[in-house]
Scaffold this active site. Structure first.
Site, PDB file in Angstrom:
ATOM      1  CD1 TRP A   1      92.155 -42.511 -12.109  1.00 30.06           C
ATOM      2  CD2 TRP A   1      92.262 -44.462 -13.210  1.00 30.06           C
ATOM      3  NE1 TRP A   1      92.225 -42.235 -13.465  1.00 30.06           N
ATOM      4  CE2 TRP A   1      92.296 -43.411 -14.154  1.00 30.06           C
ATOM      5  CE3 TRP A   1      92.319 -45.785 -13.671  1.00 30.06           C
ATOM      6  CZ2 TRP A   1      92.389 -43.641 -15.536  1.00 30.06           C
ATOM      7  CZ3 TRP A   1      92.403 -46.008 -15.028  1.00 30.06           C
ATOM      8  CH2 TRP A   1      92.443 -44.943 -15.954  1.00 30.06           C
TER       9      TRP A   1
ATOM     10  CG  ASP B   1      93.475 -32.483 -20.751  1.00 24.24           C
ATOM     11  OD1 ASP B   1      94.396 -33.065 -20.151  1.00 24.24           O
ATOM     12  OD2 ASP B   1      92.341 -32.326 -20.260  1.00 24.24           O
ATOM     13  CG  ASP B   2      99.270 -33.574 -19.596  1.00 28.64           C
ATOM     14  OD1 ASP B   2     100.181 -32.756 -19.756  1.00 28.64           O
ATOM     15  OD2 ASP B   2      99.378 -34.616 -18.915  1.00 28.64           O
TER      16      ASP B   2
ATOM     17  NE  ARG C   1      99.710 -39.198 -15.902  1.00 32.96           N
ATOM     18  CZ  ARG C   1      98.962 -38.313 -16.502  1.00 32.96           C
ATOM     19  NH1 ARG C   1      98.343 -37.386 -15.827  1.00 32.96           N
ATOM     20  NH2 ARG C   1      98.813 -38.341 -17.806  1.00 32.96           N
TER      21      ARG C   1
ATOM     22  CE  LYS D   1      90.784 -32.431 -16.934  1.00 36.07           C
ATOM     23  NZ  LYS D   1      90.795 -33.280 -18.153  1.00 36.07           N
ATOM     24  CD1 TRP D   2      94.405 -27.935  -9.383  1.00 34.84           C
ATOM     25  CD2 TRP D   2      94.572 -25.720  -9.468  1.00 34.84           C
ATOM     26  NE1 TRP D   2      95.295 -27.550  -8.423  1.00 34.84           N
ATOM     27  CE2 TRP D   2      95.425 -26.185  -8.445  1.00 34.84           C
ATOM     28  CE3 TRP D   2      94.515 -24.335  -9.698  1.00 34.84           C
ATOM     29  CZ2 TRP D   2      96.198 -25.333  -7.665  1.00 34.84           C
ATOM     30  CZ3 TRP D   2      95.284 -23.488  -8.913  1.00 34.84           C
ATOM     31  CH2 TRP D   2      96.118 -23.990  -7.912  1.00 34.84           C
ATOM     32  CG  ASP D   3      94.554 -33.370 -13.631  1.00 31.94           C
ATOM     33  OD1 ASP D   3      94.156 -33.963 -12.621  1.00 31.94           O
ATOM     34  OD2 ASP D   3      94.625 -33.908 -14.749  1.00 31.94           O
TER      35      ASP D   3
ATOM     36  CG  ASN E   1      96.976 -36.397 -12.935  1.00 36.15           C
ATOM     37  OD1 ASN E   1      95.887 -36.960 -12.812  1.00 36.15           O
ATOM     38  ND2 ASN E   1      97.215 -35.533 -13.894  1.00 36.15           N
TER      39      ASN E   1
ATOM     40  CB  CYS F   1      90.582 -32.435 -12.752  1.00 36.94           C
ATOM     41  SG  CYS F   1      91.053 -33.983 -13.535  1.00 36.94           S
TER      42      CYS F   1
ATOM     43  CG  ASP G   1      90.745 -39.626 -15.695  1.00 37.67           C
ATOM     44  OD1 ASP G   1      90.247 -38.502 -15.942  1.00 37.67           O
ATOM     45  OD2 ASP G   1      91.910 -39.777 -15.279  1.00 37.67           O
TER      46      ASP G   1
HETATM   47  C1  GLA Z   1      94.189 -36.727 -15.524  1.00 35.87           C
HETATM   48  C2  GLA Z   1      92.824 -36.170 -15.858  1.00 35.87           C
HETATM   49  C3  GLA Z   1      92.520 -36.402 -17.300  1.00 35.87           C
HETATM   50  C4  GLA Z   1      93.577 -35.757 -18.149  1.00 35.87           C
HETATM   51  C5  GLA Z   1      94.937 -36.303 -17.769  1.00 35.87           C
HETATM   52  C6  GLA Z   1      96.040 -35.543 -18.469  1.00 35.87           C
HETATM   53  O1  GLA Z   1      94.187 -38.108 -15.557  1.00 35.87           O
HETATM   54  O2  GLA Z   1      91.858 -36.738 -15.052  1.00 35.87           O
HETATM   55  O3  GLA Z   1      91.261 -35.892 -17.638  1.00 35.87           O
HETATM   56  O4  GLA Z   1      93.528 -34.365 -17.996  1.00 35.87           O
HETATM   57  O5  GLA Z   1      95.159 -36.180 -16.369  1.00 35.87           O
HETATM   58  O6  GLA Z   1      97.285 -35.979 -18.081  1.00 35.87           O
END
Ligand code: GLA
Length: 800
Positions: free
Chosen positions: A227, A394-395, A471, A504-506, A508, A554, A576
């Site tokens: 990461w 974002d989030d 997470r 932005k399709w994340d 994690n 993402c 990131d």
């Molecule tokens: C991931 C993405 C970041 C951000 C966070 C939000 O880590 O890579 O860019 O969007 O999630 O929780």
């Protein structure tokens, strides 16, 4: 072009500069003969060494099992003597594991068919040719014909060969597909397995490609990482035994990358042989290179056999994903340009494929979870004034999420933070002349969420076993159609609620607790792949229902930066880690395969949140310029001298966007290797224009100016070389704004070059106004010395 030499039973696939050749033995075993520089002859069957018997001298006849352990089988199978890594494994209902595949028939046709449910390279003209006529099918009975059969590529830019092989005992048929491109030195391979027998069978392994390289002194190049440290270039000598890169995390992962290349020792950017494979898939993968007892090297790639077991009923088929093969006889640079060209022209799709992407500002590093409409609009106002074109929320906008611990799965806007929801926010942002984009993480669910409380069984889980968090979240079991359907409904509702133009399709976390509560015991090994197919299905629907949506994939940064995701989203968040210096090696590893137009890169604040490093704002801009370009900072709190640079950076992005999107990439120097400086170029296809990026990472006392040999230019043409000056561009834009002539950053051609680079520093060359391409490439230029660490130079090179 693809041809079949019926007299010698040889298949030959040609791209503009390479040939890939394999042939059939008398017993119809396909064996690999050659992959390398283009050759005209097809009569290369002698290289299969059918008459060699590496056996004890007392044994005179050739024995099957011993021979298989030596033969370069085109698609090796388990259980019949080849003890090297195989490509296909099965278990019959009798519990036995063996498969002997012999050639049965083939067909050659113009164009390329899509792979059902999977991402794959494509050819624009193929739709018209997608049905191969039956008369181009050849079977073993026709092998004695004396003709050379070829594909008419018509208007297609590729042709395809499908070779059908069969195992007599199980009735299993394996169809090997090969596509050779006319406009790029790349060959793609994929495999379909069909159960033509009368009993079910378990596929325990179905890899997509196998390559044999008969060359000693090979090294293996892979892209391991972590990461925030994705895709670091690594080379290691290939001794006897194997080198493996793999993922069993359910994602292609930060730690390994679905790429492997065999390179000759001392291979550089411009010299040496490279045999590369990249996998068009985003889940578990295995890539393995092994050097055997006879100094033969085999490299294989495909879905990881660990945790994979697919039950195939009679009449059913299984489609394995595609692998891309590239050979270069001129080092890594030529390989890179082949991948870039293939991915630009035959993988990335949709509305944004060839369009300049809007300059965005993302609020993640600006606010993390702590924001509301007022804060977002304050950012948007200041951003719009400086030419930024899109705000990305974002989030943290949904459920009651104010930290990592809750609300994933509850994709309703938190009206406490955003009164009036996205409808109001989009209206206000649009009034500023900006677009609105949002973050989503559709594959996940928080324990503390309404979705999980209602459907605890929807998370991936194993009977009786406590779920593991990563997470603070669980993974939704998308292999269940009803779960995937629900997820799609949520996505569609959010996107239909307002003028949202970007997602932005994340994703994690890795997949763990991979169990499913509905599939039978003997299908649990299908879940990882079914999950991936479901993700692809969701993104396919999304891009069809919202064709102008700009999708950026993402995965905690760049954990799923692979050709599979690139098929659905024309850009992917690279990492990131937004530190401009650390980014140099992350972007170098990424650029090794992927075009700059798809690499998400943003300017963030200093000290950098991840490293604490302080770099000049200008340098952060130049490094982000070799990607999609955007900002990830609280512009309202930025010092004026940094804010003032933004219009100039935006202008440069617009000015050079065509080069960054379409240019041919040349790596000149790597900070990762020399620990002092980084340098690379993008050159227009017609070689009339280029942009050279130079980053001085560490300054040195008592040292000469550095001589840089440019690459990719026309040796006979004459060029001007000018330094692009951010300060002057900013001054010009400010002048224009003051004179009310143009909005900051407006227009695609705001350009202001600094002084002539060689004239400033080249002594006797100072009088010259232009330089021959040959001089710039073979003799070089002198990069002006500059004081301080983390300094950059941007050179604009134009044909005169
Ligand atoms: C991931 C993405 C970041 C951000 C966070 C939000 O880590 O890579 O860019 O969007 O999630 O929780």
């Amino acid at each position: 072009m693809i041809c079949y030499d019926e007299a010698h039973h040889i298949f030959k696939l040609d791209t503009p500069n390479t040939s890939y050749v394999f042939g059939l033995t008398d017993e119809s075993y396909p064996g690999q003969i050659y992959y390398g520089k283009k050759i005209k002859d097809t009569d290369l069957g002698y290289l299969l060494r059918e008459d060699e018997r590496p056996q004890p001298p007392s044994i005179l006849r050739r024995e099957k099992a011993g021979y298989f352990d030596f033969y370069p089988m085109e698609y090796p199978s388990v259980g019949i003597g080849d003890a090297r890594e195989s490509c296909i494994g099965i278990r019959t209902m009798d519990g036995q594991e063996g498969l002997e595949l012999r050639y049965r028939s083939h067909r050659i046709y113009a164009g390329k068919r899509p792979l059902e449910g999977l991402p794959a390279t494509w050819d624009a003209a193929s739709a018209a040719h997608s049905d191969a006529s039956s008369d181009d099918v050849h079977t073993t009975g026709q092998k004695d014909k004396e003709a050379v059969q070829t594909a008419q590529t018509a208007s297609c830019s590729c042709s395809t060969l499908e070779v059908t092989m069969e195992d007599e005992v199980t009735g299993l048929q394996v169809v090997l597909s090969y596509t050779a491109f006319e406009d790029v030195d790349a060959i793609t391979r994929s495999v379909r397995v069909e159960n033509g027998g009368e009993r079910s069978v378990y596929l325990t392994k179905v890899l997509s490609a196998c390559l044999h390289v008969e060359q000693e002194n090979l090294e293996v190049l892979t892209l391991p990482g972590s990461w925030s440290r994705e895709r670091q270039i690594q080379r290691q000598k290939l001794g006897y035994g194997s080198v493996v890169t793999e993922s069993i995390r359910g994602i292609s992962s930060h730690q390994d990358h679905p790429f492997m290349a065999l390179v000759t020792e001392n291979c550089t950017q411009t010299t040496g042989d490279v045999y590369a494979m990249n996998f068009v898939y985003s889940g578990n993968f295995l890539a393995k290179a092994m050097r055997d007892q006879f100094d033969q090297t085999r490299m294989v790639m495909g879905i990881h056999p660990d945790r994979f077991c697919w039950k195939l009923e009679p009449g059913e088929s299984f489609q394995a994903p595609e692998a891309v093969l590239v050979y270069s006889d001129e080092g890594l640079g030529k390989m890179t340009r082949a991948f870039h060209r293939l991915y630009r022209n035959h993988l990335i799709r949709g509305y944004w494929k060839d369009r300049r992407r809007p300059v965005l500002i993302n609020n993640w590093e600006a606010t993390y979870f702590n924001f509301d409409t007022e804060k977002l609009l304050a950012i948007a106002r200041e951003a719009a004034e400086r030419g930024i074109e899109m705000l990305v929320v974002d989030d943290g906008w949904f459920g009651y999420r104010s930290n990592d611990d809750s609300s994933l799965g509850d994709w309703q806007v938190n009206e406490k933070k955003l009164p009036g929801g996205f409808t109001y926010l989009a209206q206000e942002v649009n009034k500023l002349g900006m677009k609105l984009g949002i973050w989503l993480e559709p594959e996940m669910v928080s324990e503390d969420s309404n979705l999980y409380r209602e459907h605890p069984d929807w998370a991936l889980q194993m009977n009786g076993r406590e779920l593991g968090q990563a997470r603070a979240q669980y993974v939704l079991d998308l292999s269940r159609p009803e779960v995937a359907e629900y997820v799609y409904g949520m996505i569609r509702d959010v996107l239909s609620s307002a003028n949202i133009e970007y997602v932005k399709w994340d994703m994690n976390r890795l997949l763990s607790d991979v169990g499913n509560l509905t599939l039978p015991a003997d299908r649990q090994g299908e879940i990882m792949h079914r999950y991936m197919l479901a993700v692809y299905g969701l993104q396919d629907r999304l891009t069809k229902d919202f064709p102008q949506l700009l999708l950026e994939n993402c995965c905690s940064g760049g954990g799923r930066f692979d050709p599979g995701m690139l098929y659905y989203s024309p850009q992917i968040w690279c990492s990131d880690d937004t530190d401009a210096i650390e980014r140099l090696s992350i972007q170098e590893g990424t650029q090794l395969l992927y075009p700059l137009s798809c690499i998400g890169a943003h300017v963030s604040i200093c000290p950098n949140h991840g490293t604490g490093r302080v770099t000049p704002f200008e340098t952060r801009g130049v490094v982000a310029l070799s990607g999609t370009f955007g900002y990830e900072l609280d512009i309202t709190r930025l010092p004026d001298e940094e804010k003032d640079q933004i219009p100039g950076q935006v202008a440069h992005y617009k000015q050079f966007s065509h080069l960054i999107r379409n240019g041919e990439y040349y790596r000149i120097a790597s900070w990762r290797e020399n620990h002092l400086y980084d340098c690379f170029m993008v050159v227009s296809e017609d070689r009339t224009e280029a942009l050279c990026t130079y980053v001085q990472v560490l300054s040195q006392i008592n040292y000469k100016s550095r001589r840089i040999r440019l690459l990719g230019l026309d040796p006979d043409a004459y060029y001007s070389v000018t330094e692009v000056s951010l300060a002057e561009t900013c001054a010009e834009i400010q002048g224009q704004t003051a004179g009310n002539e143009a909005a900051a950053g407006g227009g695609d051609s705001t350009e202001r070059d600094g002084g002539d680079i060689a004239a400033a520093d080249c002594g006797s060359a100072a009088a010259k106004k232009c330089y021959q391409g040959a001089a710039l490439m073979y003799a070089g230029i002198l990069m002006p010395r500059v004081m301080g660490d983390f300094q950059t130079r941007l050179l604009h090179i134009r044909k005169i």
